[in-house]
Design a protein around this motif. Structure first.
Motif, PDB file in Angstrom:
ATOM      1  N   ASP A  11      44.563  49.830  41.674  1.00 44.36           N
ATOM      2  CA  ASP A  11      44.863  48.434  41.363  1.00 44.36           C
ATOM      3  C   ASP A  11      43.650  47.530  41.529  1.00 44.36           C
ATOM      4  O   ASP A  11      43.510  46.541  40.828  1.00 44.36           O
ATOM      5  CB  ASP A  11      45.976  47.908  42.259  1.00 44.36           C
ATOM      6  N   ARG A  12      42.783  47.854  42.501  1.00 44.30           N
ATOM      7  CA  ARG A  12      41.629  47.009  42.794  1.00 44.30           C
ATOM      8  C   ARG A  12      40.372  47.856  42.946  1.00 44.30           C
ATOM      9  O   ARG A  12      40.435  48.996  43.388  1.00 44.30           O
ATOM     10  CB  ARG A  12      41.835  46.255  44.106  1.00 44.30           C
ATOM     11  N   THR A  36      40.165  49.896  30.293  1.00 45.86           N
ATOM     12  CA  THR A  36      40.827  49.125  31.340  1.00 45.86           C
ATOM     13  C   THR A  36      40.260  47.727  31.372  1.00 45.86           C
ATOM     14  O   THR A  36      39.049  47.544  31.375  1.00 45.86           O
ATOM     15  CB  THR A  36      40.602  49.788  32.717  1.00 45.86           C
ATOM     16  N   GLU A  37      41.141  46.736  31.391  1.00 46.37           N
ATOM     17  CA  GLU A  37      40.707  45.355  31.522  1.00 46.37           C
ATOM     18  C   GLU A  37      40.735  44.982  32.994  1.00 46.37           C
ATOM     19  O   GLU A  37      41.718  45.227  33.688  1.00 46.37           O
ATOM     20  CB  GLU A  37      41.615  44.437  30.723  1.00 46.37           C
ATOM     21  N   LEU A  38      39.632  44.417  33.464  1.00 48.61           N
ATOM     22  CA  LEU A  38      39.514  44.019  34.860  1.00 48.61           C
ATOM     23  C   LEU A  38      39.273  42.519  34.942  1.00 48.61           C
ATOM     24  O   LEU A  38      38.579  41.945  34.099  1.00 48.61           O
ATOM     25  CB  LEU A  38      38.355  44.752  35.531  1.00 48.61           C
ATOM     26  N   ASP A  39      39.845  41.890  35.959  1.00 54.19           N
ATOM     27  CA  ASP A  39      39.572  40.487  36.268  1.00 54.19           C
ATOM     28  C   ASP A  39      38.694  40.450  37.500  1.00 54.19           C
ATOM     29  O   ASP A  39      38.998  41.106  38.508  1.00 54.19           O
ATOM     30  CB  ASP A  39      40.867  39.730  36.557  1.00 54.19           C
ATOM     31  N   THR A  41      37.781  38.905  40.731  1.00 61.47           N
ATOM     32  CA  THR A  41      38.468  38.012  41.659  1.00 61.47           C
ATOM     33  C   THR A  41      37.501  37.297  42.595  1.00 61.47           C
ATOM     34  O   THR A  41      37.761  36.169  43.000  1.00 61.47           O
ATOM     35  CB  THR A  41      39.524  38.766  42.480  1.00 61.47           C
ATOM     36  N   CYS A  55      37.283  43.330  41.881  1.00 56.37           N
ATOM     37  CA  CYS A  55      37.992  43.244  40.604  1.00 56.37           C
ATOM     38  C   CYS A  55      39.391  43.817  40.769  1.00 56.37           C
ATOM     39  O   CYS A  55      39.636  44.643  41.623  1.00 56.37           O
ATOM     40  CB  CYS A  55      37.272  44.051  39.525  1.00 56.37           C
ATOM     41  N   ARG A  56      40.299  43.383  39.896  1.00 60.42           N
ATOM     42  CA  ARG A  56      41.636  43.972  39.864  1.00 60.42           C
ATOM     43  C   ARG A  56      42.024  44.239  38.422  1.00 60.42           C
ATOM     44  O   ARG A  56      41.513  43.594  37.494  1.00 60.42           O
ATOM     45  CB  ARG A  56      42.657  43.066  40.541  1.00 60.42           C
ATOM     46  N   ARG A  57      42.927  45.166  38.242  1.00 59.88           N
ATOM     47  CA  ARG A  57      43.410  45.489  36.907  1.00 59.88           C
ATOM     48  C   ARG A  57      44.302  44.383  36.393  1.00 59.88           C
ATOM     49  O   ARG A  57      45.017  43.752  37.154  1.00 59.88           O
ATOM     50  CB  ARG A  57      44.204  46.796  36.916  1.00 59.88           C
ATOM     51  N   ARG A  58      44.260  44.158  35.106  1.00 59.49           N
ATOM     52  CA  ARG A  58      45.160  43.168  34.490  1.00 59.49           C
ATOM     53  C   ARG A  58      46.524  43.752  34.333  1.00 59.49           C
ATOM     54  O   ARG A  58      46.755  44.877  34.176  1.00 59.49           O
ATOM     55  CB  ARG A  58      44.655  42.755  33.116  1.00 59.49           C
TER      56      ARG A  58
END
Length: 58
Positions: A11-12, A36-39, A41, A55-58
């Protein structure tokens, strides 16, 4: 890590990025890994030039 990522179980991510180029290495998300799209944080740049990115997964 690649097996867990491919199974969608991560997840992160905490990435420690050292801006140094020496030879060749393995890519983090290559081969059979699904896109994989990551945000991003949060991130911190140390006094030595290392970037710590969370980062975390969208």
């Amino acid at each position: 890590m690649r097996t867990l990522h491919a199974a969608g179980l991560v997840d992160r991510y905490t990435l420690v990025i050292c801006l140094l180029t020496l030879g060749s290495g393995r890519r983090l998300f290559e081969g059979a890994a699904l896109p994989t799209e990551l945000d991003l944080t949060s991130s911190v740049a140390t006094t030595k030039g290392v970037i710590i990115a969370h980062c975390r997964r969208r």
